[in-house]
Design an enzyme around this catalytic site. Structure first.
Site, PDB file in Angstrom:
ATOM      1  N   ASP A  77     -51.337  49.657  61.176  1.00  0.00           N
ATOM      2  CA  ASP A  77     -52.678  49.087  61.124  1.00  0.00           C
ATOM      3  C   ASP A  77     -52.611  47.671  60.548  1.00  0.00           C
ATOM      4  O   ASP A  77     -51.598  46.987  60.713  1.00  0.00           O
ATOM      5  CB  ASP A  77     -53.589  49.996  60.294  1.00  0.00           C
ATOM      6  CG  ASP A  77     -55.011  50.029  60.825  1.00  0.00           C
ATOM      7  OD1 ASP A  77     -55.728  49.031  60.649  1.00  0.00           O
ATOM      8  OD2 ASP A  77     -55.400  51.052  61.424  1.00  0.00           O
ATOM      9  N   ASP A  93     -57.905  54.129  44.392  1.00  0.00           N
ATOM     10  CA  ASP A  93     -57.858  55.516  44.852  1.00  0.00           C
ATOM     11  C   ASP A  93     -56.680  55.778  45.796  1.00  0.00           C
ATOM     12  O   ASP A  93     -56.679  56.749  46.538  1.00  0.00           O
ATOM     13  CB  ASP A  93     -59.178  55.897  45.538  1.00  0.00           C
ATOM     14  CG  ASP A  93     -59.640  57.299  45.169  1.00  0.00           C
ATOM     15  OD1 ASP A  93     -59.026  57.911  44.285  1.00  0.00           O
ATOM     16  OD2 ASP A  93     -60.608  57.788  45.769  1.00  0.00           O
ATOM     17  N   HIS A 129     -59.447  47.376  57.144  1.00  0.00           N
ATOM     18  CA  HIS A 129     -59.439  48.433  58.161  1.00  0.00           C
ATOM     19  C   HIS A 129     -58.296  49.424  57.909  1.00  0.00           C
ATOM     20  O   HIS A 129     -58.494  50.638  57.895  1.00  0.00           O
ATOM     21  CB  HIS A 129     -59.302  47.798  59.543  1.00  0.00           C
ATOM     22  CG  HIS A 129     -59.359  48.758  60.694  1.00  0.00           C
ATOM     23  ND1 HIS A 129     -58.250  49.420  61.170  1.00  0.00           N
ATOM     24  CD2 HIS A 129     -60.397  49.150  61.478  1.00  0.00           C
ATOM     25  CE1 HIS A 129     -58.604  50.176  62.200  1.00  0.00           C
ATOM     26  NE2 HIS A 129     -59.900  50.041  62.403  1.00  0.00           N
ATOM     27  N   ASN A 143     -59.506  63.263  41.259  1.00  0.00           N
ATOM     28  CA  ASN A 143     -59.135  62.333  40.189  1.00  0.00           C
ATOM     29  C   ASN A 143     -60.350  61.631  39.591  1.00  0.00           C
ATOM     30  O   ASN A 143     -60.214  60.647  38.866  1.00  0.00           O
ATOM     31  CB  ASN A 143     -58.142  61.287  40.711  1.00  0.00           C
ATOM     32  CG  ASN A 143     -58.736  60.392  41.792  1.00  0.00           C
ATOM     33  OD1 ASN A 143     -59.787  60.696  42.357  1.00  0.00           O
ATOM     34  ND2 ASN A 143     -58.063  59.299  42.092  1.00  0.00           N
ATOM     35  N   ILE A 145     -62.402  59.671  40.933  1.00  0.00           N
ATOM     36  CA  ILE A 145     -62.565  58.307  41.434  1.00  0.00           C
ATOM     37  C   ILE A 145     -62.977  58.377  42.898  1.00  0.00           C
ATOM     38  O   ILE A 145     -62.386  59.120  43.687  1.00  0.00           O
ATOM     39  CB  ILE A 145     -61.259  57.497  41.317  1.00  0.00           C
ATOM     40  CG1 ILE A 145     -60.831  57.369  39.860  1.00  0.00           C
ATOM     41  CG2 ILE A 145     -61.427  56.107  41.935  1.00  0.00           C
ATOM     42  CD1 ILE A 145     -59.479  56.712  39.686  1.00  0.00           C
ATOM     43  N   ALA A 237     -53.653  55.212  73.438  1.00  0.00           N
ATOM     44  CA  ALA A 237     -53.997  56.638  73.384  1.00  0.00           C
ATOM     45  C   ALA A 237     -53.751  57.328  74.718  1.00  0.00           C
ATOM     46  O   ALA A 237     -53.481  58.529  74.761  1.00  0.00           O
ATOM     47  CB  ALA A 237     -55.451  56.802  72.960  1.00  0.00           C
ATOM     48  N   VAL A 242     -49.150  61.074  73.716  1.00  0.00           N
ATOM     49  CA  VAL A 242     -49.984  60.657  72.588  1.00  0.00           C
ATOM     50  C   VAL A 242     -51.227  61.542  72.534  1.00  0.00           C
ATOM     51  O   VAL A 242     -51.854  61.814  73.558  1.00  0.00           O
ATOM     52  CB  VAL A 242     -50.400  59.181  72.717  1.00  0.00           C
ATOM     53  CG1 VAL A 242     -51.360  58.784  71.595  1.00  0.00           C
ATOM     54  CG2 VAL A 242     -49.176  58.277  72.707  1.00  0.00           C
ATOM     55  N   SER A 314     -61.375  54.605  65.602  1.00  0.00           N
ATOM     56  CA  SER A 314     -60.405  54.326  64.535  1.00  0.00           C
ATOM     57  C   SER A 314     -60.580  55.270  63.364  1.00  0.00           C
ATOM     58  O   SER A 314     -59.609  55.653  62.702  1.00  0.00           O
ATOM     59  CB  SER A 314     -60.576  52.895  64.004  1.00  0.00           C
ATOM     60  OG  SER A 314     -59.783  51.986  64.686  1.00  0.00           O
TER      61      SER A 314
END
Length: 375
Positions: A77, A93, A129, A143, A145, A237, A242, A314
């Site tokens: 990405d 995080d 992104h 946690n 958070i 894709a 895939v 996405s």
């Protein structure tokens, strides 16, 4: 030839099944600031139209592999906010203990070309992104958070193949896939599309070869179906081997931007608004619906929060990658399940949507991580 990140910027708990089951309810506060407040933001992880994360988490805790611990997922990405380095900051995080050494394959750009900073060993995220996508998979959980990650125990392998504007090329993507395979990835997530100019695998032979290499090495490749509302799945894709992922909304309806068609394998939450689907009463086109919420940049590359403008295929794809990681960790399919077996498990346990049976709008149905990881 360029590829664009598949992002469009723009009471939830279902009735409990009759049988007893183990569920896990983390304390992450979400935007409310209250313990457990993540449930008010992350409809996509709840039972109903979400992927039933609490049941999946309980299944993995029962197996002694909480959150998919021990599984490695590569995220190709715009990078990841994984460290405090120079002008970059680490997402609070993202766990330092759940990271593998990544790579930046975004090629160096000349004047007027793609805004990359050159290939190196630091897959920093100048966009947000990639951090959002990776957080859906592996954001730290329980946690106190932010919000939660579906496969919070998995190891993230961040690989930067897109520039700060979300563009990349065949060479960087190919290098990223091959790096992921060489560095132990069991799942590769591709949350981007080449767009309508690429209509054949012959136009991206390097990526096709890399995907074939990944499959031969036993690596599952998952990709976003595309955001052009086309009746065909976008590349990569659409490449053979895939797992293509379309998007549904919190109504459980096909999203109005999601590509579909005969090559669609499965759908998962992507947020946004419903498509016009006559005969599907759950669909409410024109009604503003919620996005996918994860921790990433919020208005500044130095400030993290829970932005409300992330919707797209996405966002759907990493749900499938994370669920696959949980299935691997569960041992349901044996110690080293093949990509084919993983894909079949996710499809066989998906919740039917639209007309009965598999169809071109929803593929095998809506991802159900709880069912996929059930003993």
């Amino acid at each position: 030839m360029r590829v664009l990140a598949g992002l469009i910027v723009a009471s939830l708990l279902a009735a409990a099944p009759a049988q007893a089951q183990t569920v896990f309810a983390p304390d992450d506060p979400g935007s409310s600031g209250q313990p457990g407040g993540w449930v008010n933001d992350q409809w996509n992880f709840l039972p109903g139209t979400g992927v039933d994360a609490p049941r999946a988490w309980g299944n993995l805790i029962a197996k002694g592999r909480p959150g998919g611990i021990g599984v490695r997922v590569a995220v190709l990405d715009t990078g990841l906010a994984y460290a405090d380095r120079g002008r970059f900051r680490r997402s609070p995080d993202i766990s330092r203990f759940r990271l593998a050494r990544g790579r930046d394959f975004c090629p160096h750009a000349g004047p007027g070309e793609d805004p990359c900073d050159g290939e190196d060993a630091y897959p920093d995220d100048p966009n947000g992104h990639g951090t959002h996508v990776a957080s859906t998979i592996g954001e730290a959980t329980a946690n106190a958070i932010g919000v939660t990650g579906l496969a919070y125990g998995a190891t993230l392998l961040p690989i930067k193949v897109l520039d700060r504007d979300g563009y990349g090329d065949q060479q960087s993507i190919t290098a990223g896939i091959r790096y992921a395979v060489a560095h132990g990835a069991q799942i590769i997530n591709l949350s981007f599309e080449f767009g309508t100019l690429v209509s054949s695998a012959r136009q991206i032979p390097l990526v096709l070869s890399a995907v074939k290499h990944a499959r031969r090495r036993g690596v599952l490749v998952v990709a976003a179906a595309g955001n052009a509302a086309q009746a065909r799945v976008a590349y990569p894709a659409a490449l053979p081997g895939v797992v293509s992922v379309g998007a549904v909304t919190e109504d459980g309806c096909l999203a109005d931007y999601s590509d579909s068609g005969p090559g669609l394998d499965i759908v998962a939450p992507g947020g946004g608004d419903d498509a016009l689907r006559p005969g599907e009463p759950q669909c409410r086109p024109g009604v503003a619906l919620r996005p996918i919420v994860q921790m990433t940049y919020a208005g500044s590359k130095h400030r993290f929060g829970l932005p409300r403008d992330y919707v797209g295929t996405s966002m759907a794809a990493p749900h499938v990658s994370a669920a696959a990681a949980l299935v691997i960790a569960s041992g349901i399919l044996g110690p080293k399940p093949t990509p084919q077996a993983l894909e079949q498990r996710l499809k066989a346990t998906a919740r039917d949507a639209g007309p009965p049976g598999p169809d071109q709008a929803y593929g095998a149905g809506i991802l159900d991580a709880g069912a996929a990881t059930a003993p």
